[in-house]
Motif scaffolding. Sequence first.
Motif, PDB file in Angstrom:
ATOM      1  N   VAL A  55       0.814  -1.218   0.000  1.00 43.15           N
ATOM      2  CA  VAL A  55       0.000   0.000   0.000  1.00 43.15           C
ATOM      3  C   VAL A  55       0.846   1.266   0.000  1.00 43.15           C
ATOM      4  CG1 VAL A  55      -1.975  -1.112   1.090  1.00 43.15           C
ATOM      5  CG2 VAL A  55      -0.245  -0.023   2.530  1.00 43.15           C
ATOM      6  N   GLY A  56       2.147   1.136  -0.187  1.00 43.27           N
ATOM      7  CA  GLY A  56       3.004   2.307  -0.299  1.00 43.27           C
ATOM      8  C   GLY A  56       3.549   2.829   1.003  1.00 43.27           C
ATOM      9  N   ARG A  57       3.338   2.102   2.085  1.00 39.00           N
ATOM     10  CA  ARG A  57       3.899   2.525   3.377  1.00 39.00           C
ATOM     11  C   ARG A  57       5.315   1.959   3.506  1.00 39.00           C
ATOM     12  NH1 ARG A  57       0.958   4.583   7.562  1.00 39.00           N
ATOM     13  NH2 ARG A  57      -1.277   4.928   7.279  1.00 39.00           N
ATOM     14  N   HIS A  58       6.185   2.459   2.662  1.00 41.27           N
ATOM     15  CA  HIS A  58       7.529   1.900   2.563  1.00 41.27           C
ATOM     16  C   HIS A  58       8.375   2.198   3.789  1.00 41.27           C
ATOM     17  CE1 HIS A  58       6.761   2.345  -2.026  1.00 41.27           C
ATOM     18  NE2 HIS A  58       6.111   1.326  -1.511  1.00 41.27           N
ATOM     19  N   ASP A  59       8.195   3.359   4.366  1.00 42.04           N
ATOM     20  CA  ASP A  59       8.975   3.709   5.559  1.00 42.04           C
ATOM     21  C   ASP A  59       8.646   2.755   6.710  1.00 42.04           C
ATOM     22  OD1 ASP A  59      10.075   5.769   4.138  1.00 42.04           O
ATOM     23  OD2 ASP A  59       8.834   7.336   5.052  1.00 42.04           O
ATOM     24  N   GLU A  60       7.354   2.496   6.897  1.00 43.41           N
ATOM     25  CA  GLU A  60       6.949   1.589   7.963  1.00 43.41           C
ATOM     26  C   GLU A  60       7.444   0.171   7.699  1.00 43.41           C
ATOM     27  OE1 GLU A  60       4.983   3.821   6.469  1.00 43.41           O
ATOM     28  OE2 GLU A  60       3.415   4.573   7.818  1.00 43.41           O
ATOM     29  N   ALA A  61       7.393  -0.249   6.437  1.00 42.18           N
ATOM     30  CA  ALA A  61       7.881  -1.581   6.100  1.00 42.18           C
ATOM     31  C   ALA A  61       9.379  -1.698   6.374  1.00 42.18           C
ATOM     32  CB  ALA A  61       7.581  -1.897   4.635  1.00 42.18           C
ATOM     33  N   MET A  62      10.128  -0.677   5.993  1.00 38.66           N
ATOM     34  CA  MET A  62      11.567  -0.718   6.244  1.00 38.66           C
ATOM     35  C   MET A  62      11.852  -0.727   7.742  1.00 38.66           C
ATOM     36  SD  MET A  62      14.658  -1.029   5.370  1.00 38.66           S
ATOM     37  CE  MET A  62      14.453  -1.074   3.589  1.00 38.66           C
ATOM     38  N   ARG A  63      11.079  -0.010   8.515  1.00 37.05           N
ATOM     39  CA  ARG A  63      11.257  -0.051   9.968  1.00 37.05           C
ATOM     40  C   ARG A  63      11.064  -1.470  10.492  1.00 37.05           C
ATOM     41  NH1 ARG A  63       6.983   3.086  12.232  1.00 37.05           N
ATOM     42  NH2 ARG A  63       7.794   2.358  14.229  1.00 37.05           N
ATOM     43  N   ALA A  64      10.135  -2.183   9.901  1.00 38.69           N
ATOM     44  CA  ALA A  64       9.908  -3.574  10.313  1.00 38.69           C
ATOM     45  C   ALA A  64      11.115  -4.440   9.972  1.00 38.69           C
ATOM     46  CB  ALA A  64       8.654  -4.125   9.640  1.00 38.69           C
ATOM     47  N   TYR A  65      11.671  -4.260   8.795  1.00 40.90           N
ATOM     48  CA  TYR A  65      12.829  -5.065   8.405  1.00 40.90           C
ATOM     49  C   TYR A  65      14.077  -4.688   9.212  1.00 40.90           C
ATOM     50  CZ  TYR A  65       9.898  -6.642   4.588  1.00 40.90           C
ATOM     51  OH  TYR A  65       8.882  -7.194   3.849  1.00 40.90           O
ATOM     52  N   VAL A  66      14.207  -3.415   9.531  1.00 43.87           N
ATOM     53  CA  VAL A  66      15.327  -3.002  10.386  1.00 43.87           C
ATOM     54  C   VAL A  66      15.167  -3.619  11.777  1.00 43.87           C
ATOM     55  CG1 VAL A  66      16.397  -1.014  11.517  1.00 43.87           C
ATOM     56  CG2 VAL A  66      15.832  -0.910   9.082  1.00 43.87           C
ATOM     57  N   TRP A  67      13.925  -3.701  12.252  1.00 45.17           N
ATOM     58  CA  TRP A  67      13.696  -4.388  13.529  1.00 45.17           C
ATOM     59  C   TRP A  67      14.178  -5.826  13.438  1.00 45.17           C
ATOM     60  CZ3 TRP A  67      11.158  -8.797  14.909  1.00 45.17           C
ATOM     61  CH2 TRP A  67      10.955  -9.013  16.281  1.00 45.17           C
ATOM     62  N   SER A  68      13.876  -6.502  12.336  1.00 43.62           N
ATOM     63  CA  SER A  68      14.334  -7.883  12.158  1.00 43.62           C
ATOM     64  C   SER A  68      15.854  -7.957  12.190  1.00 43.62           C
ATOM     65  CB  SER A  68      13.820  -8.450  10.831  1.00 43.62           C
ATOM     66  OG  SER A  68      12.414  -8.578  10.828  1.00 43.62           O
ATOM     67  N   ALA A  69      16.506  -7.029  11.501  1.00 37.86           N
ATOM     68  CA  ALA A  69      17.972  -7.028  11.481  1.00 37.86           C
ATOM     69  C   ALA A  69      18.538  -6.797  12.875  1.00 37.86           C
ATOM     70  CB  ALA A  69      18.467  -5.948  10.516  1.00 37.86           C
ATOM     71  N   ARG A  70      17.915  -5.905  13.611  1.00 36.24           N
ATOM     72  CA  ARG A  70      18.418  -5.540  14.930  1.00 36.24           C
ATOM     73  C   ARG A  70      18.227  -6.653  15.952  1.00 36.24           C
ATOM     74  NH1 ARG A  70      15.673  -1.311  15.219  1.00 36.24           N
ATOM     75  NH2 ARG A  70      14.006  -2.024  16.619  1.00 36.24           N
ATOM     76  N   THR A  71      17.185  -7.447  15.790  1.00 37.55           N
ATOM     77  CA  THR A  71      16.855  -8.468  16.794  1.00 37.55           C
ATOM     78  C   THR A  71      17.309  -9.864  16.392  1.00 37.55           C
ATOM     79  OG1 THR A  71      14.654  -8.792  15.822  1.00 37.55           O
ATOM     80  CG2 THR A  71      14.865  -7.147  17.611  1.00 37.55           C
ATOM     81  N   GLN A  72      17.910 -10.008  15.227  1.00 32.81           N
ATOM     82  CA  GLN A  72      18.379 -11.328  14.788  1.00 32.81           C
ATOM     83  C   GLN A  72      19.478 -11.844  15.711  1.00 32.81           C
ATOM     84  OE1 GLN A  72      20.384 -11.401  10.937  1.00 32.81           O
ATOM     85  NE2 GLN A  72      19.375 -13.341  10.422  1.00 32.81           N
TER      86      GLN A  72
END
Length: 359
Positions: free
Chosen positions: A63-80
């Motif tokens: 839906v074009g909420r790219h900033d929010e999606a990237m925040r989710a992926y950064v969370w994944s990177a940070r918590t891996q």
Amino acid sequence: MTSSVGSALLRAELPGGMTGAQVRSIGDSIAAQQQPDGALPWFTGGHLDPWDHVESAMGLTVVGRHDEAMRAYVWSARTQRADGSWPMRQTDGVIDDAAADTNQCAYIAVGVWHYFLVTGQTAALARLWPTVEAAINFVVRGQLPSGAISWAMDTERRWADEALLTGSASTLQSIECACLIAETLGHDRPRWRAAGRTLRETIRHRPEAFADRSRFSMDWYYPVLGGAVRGDAALARLDAGWETFGWPERGIRCVSDEPWVTAAETAELVAALDAVGEYERAASLFADVQFLFDESTGGYWTGMNIPNGEVYPVEQTAWSAAAVLLAADALTQATGGSAIFRDAGRWNGWGGALEGAAG
């Protein structure tokens, strides 16, 4: 903030009576459940698992909420974790189950590749490459002698002897997406290719390698959705399970022995049907499941017991909403990531055509 890039789904000619305003409200419902640190639990106050976190991020991307999606992926990177995995379940940052589900861990590759397809941001691939690489390295270490993927590593770092068909089929798509990311960035991962090729053949030809979970609809359609089975074999497989799992004018059951129709499983089957050219049947099924949409919240009820008309469980999961958005995108081919399921299994790095593959 919602960017206009990648939000073509809002302007597409949508199936099933869905409107652009509804698409926007669905995206808003997912974003409303994202925590300040980027985590996407099942619902506000609910738990989080790594797979559904990524699925929800994919819904935001659509839906074009790219900033929010990237925040989710950064969370994944940070918590891996150091071994490339994530805990199977956590709530508000507190780990409820420290074991690692391989399919859940692998799915980050699908999400990151999808983000790239929608946004065209190679920099995003490079930023998240270490996370994807570590996750897939972890997962392929769990490949069993049968070629299937062990479904989990326990807290004592022991691989389970059991493999699950749904999980392995989803993991196949994850490995493929990881290989595509590697190829785009100029990396070569022959171990991943070998693991994926063996896994694909096991899914196609060795049903005895997997635990019997045939009562679950996902075991029916996931070999198609994940790209292991295509062509006539895929159509035959989907036709064979229709009477068992289908519920006329409502969608599909989650399990064969309960009258429980679920939004996410139905939406995933929509994408599987679309992937093998069954657009009309897919669009009809998509329209059927809209009865689970809640206009007041923009979310979807996880499921409903059809005979008594009661929603069950009484929750609107972010990943259910995301699955519907991904199905809508697959049917409309609106965004750059819309063919992620149509293209599953077609990467030429596997070697050998999938058309006519045994199911």
